[in-house]
Design a protein around this motif. Structure first.
Motif, PDB file in Angstrom:
ATOM      1  N   ILE A   1       1.950  -5.569   1.178  1.00  0.00           N
ATOM      2  CA  ILE A   1       2.873  -6.473   1.856  1.00  0.00           C
ATOM      3  C   ILE A   1       2.832  -7.804   1.120  1.00  0.00           C
ATOM      4  O   ILE A   1       1.757  -8.383   0.927  1.00  0.00           O
ATOM      5  N   VAL A   2       4.014  -8.255   0.699  1.00  0.00           N
ATOM      6  CA  VAL A   2       4.125  -9.493  -0.068  1.00  0.00           C
ATOM      7  C   VAL A   2       4.877 -10.509   0.775  1.00  0.00           C
ATOM      8  O   VAL A   2       5.923 -10.205   1.352  1.00  0.00           O
ATOM      9  N   VAL A   3       4.351 -11.725   0.846  1.00  0.00           N
ATOM     10  CA  VAL A   3       5.012 -12.833   1.530  1.00  0.00           C
ATOM     11  C   VAL A   3       5.405 -13.840   0.452  1.00  0.00           C
ATOM     12  O   VAL A   3       4.596 -14.189  -0.411  1.00  0.00           O
ATOM     13  N   TYR A   4       6.658 -14.298   0.491  1.00  0.00           N
ATOM     14  CA  TYR A   4       7.169 -15.236  -0.507  1.00  0.00           C
ATOM     15  C   TYR A   4       6.994 -16.666  -0.003  1.00  0.00           C
ATOM     16  O   TYR A   4       7.576 -17.060   1.008  1.00  0.00           O
ATOM     17  N   ARG A   5       6.181 -17.429  -0.706  1.00  0.00           N
ATOM     18  CA  ARG A   5       5.768 -18.750  -0.242  1.00  0.00           C
ATOM     19  C   ARG A   5       6.913 -19.763  -0.192  1.00  0.00           C
ATOM     20  O   ARG A   5       7.113 -20.433   0.817  1.00  0.00           O
TER      21      ARG A   5
ATOM     22  N   ALA B   1      -6.546  -1.878   7.171  1.00  0.00           N
ATOM     23  CA  ALA B   1      -7.634  -2.238   6.258  1.00  0.00           C
ATOM     24  C   ALA B   1      -7.332  -1.784   4.826  1.00  0.00           C
ATOM     25  O   ALA B   1      -7.798  -2.399   3.872  1.00  0.00           O
ATOM     26  N   GLU B   2      -6.549  -0.727   4.667  1.00  0.00           N
ATOM     27  CA  GLU B   2      -6.207  -0.236   3.325  1.00  0.00           C
ATOM     28  C   GLU B   2      -4.968  -0.908   2.744  1.00  0.00           C
ATOM     29  O   GLU B   2      -4.601  -0.643   1.606  1.00  0.00           O
ATOM     30  N   VAL B   3      -4.304  -1.764   3.498  1.00  0.00           N
ATOM     31  CA  VAL B   3      -3.085  -2.424   3.028  1.00  0.00           C
ATOM     32  C   VAL B   3      -3.453  -3.708   2.300  1.00  0.00           C
ATOM     33  O   VAL B   3      -4.301  -4.471   2.745  1.00  0.00           O
ATOM     34  N   GLU B   4      -2.826  -3.932   1.149  1.00  0.00           N
ATOM     35  CA  GLU B   4      -3.013  -5.181   0.410  1.00  0.00           C
ATOM     36  C   GLU B   4      -1.998  -6.199   0.911  1.00  0.00           C
ATOM     37  O   GLU B   4      -0.821  -5.881   1.076  1.00  0.00           O
ATOM     38  N   PHE B   5      -2.458  -7.430   1.132  1.00  0.00           N
ATOM     39  CA  PHE B   5      -1.567  -8.525   1.490  1.00  0.00           C
ATOM     40  C   PHE B   5      -1.568  -9.488   0.317  1.00  0.00           C
ATOM     41  O   PHE B   5      -2.627  -9.867  -0.182  1.00  0.00           O
TER      42      PHE B   5
END
Length: 187
Positions: free
Chosen positions: A140-144, A98-102
């Motif tokens: 956590i970063v996802v590259y589109r 819950a504290e992690v930014e996506f």
């Protein structure tokens, strides 16, 4: 229907487009057949209801497509929804997320910036809370774009996004991806 204009009402300025040039009979005052100026509400006539429809009586036009139809959602919005769904699914199992930014970024940083290896194009990345230039929390970063290039369809894209999120969460928690999500790698 009486369309006469009282003598004190403003009419269009006399010019080459008034009177005989506009096809009106010479006895009719100019501007009598025209309604209110564009953008002006029609004058309210006592005893007559105010018009709430367009001039053909069909009602006002609505949106081209309702919001729940996939055509009204852009590709980047749909991708954001995939990441949000994967994160929500994992947060139910792992409350500490819950504290992690996506987040979603279009492309990874360029090679040689010191952030990524030169030979691999990453699909996602974990930015720890103690990283230089970052405050809290973990991110956590996802590259589109790299994910979209590797996926052939919607279902495959959704599966790949979920796998990338699971892998990054596993790295954050120090666990294997299979223990973070038992269905990892099955589909």
């Amino acid at each position: 229907m009486d369309m006469s204009v009282p003598p004190h009402a403003p009419g269009p300025a006399p010019g080459p487009h008034s009177g005989q040039a506009s096809g009106q009979p010479s006895g009719q005052p100019s501007g009598a057949a025209s309604g209110p100026a564009p953008g002006q509400p029609s004058p309210a006539v006592p005893g007559r209801p105010v018009r709430r429809r367009d001039r053909h009586g069909r009602g006002m036009r609505g949106p081209v497509a309702p919001p729940q139809v996939p055509l009204s959602v852009s590709r980047s919005d749909a991708f954001d929804d995939l990441v949000r769904d994967a994160a929500d699914r994992l947060e139910r199992r792992w409350p500490q997320l819950a504290e992690v930014e996506f987040a979603v970024q279009e492309v990874p940083p360029p090679p040689g910036s010191g952030q990524e290896p030169d030979d691999v194009v990453p699909l996602g990345r974990l930015i720890p809370a103690g990283a230089p230039g970052r405050g809290s929390p973990n991110r956590i970063v996802v590259y589109r774009r790299p994910v979209e290039v590797r996926a052939k369809g919607r279902e495959e894209r959704a599966l790949l996004v979920h796998e990338v999120v699971v892998e990054q969460v596993a790295e954050l928690l120090g666990l294997s991806p299979e223990s973070v999500d038992p269905r990892y790698g099955e589909e």
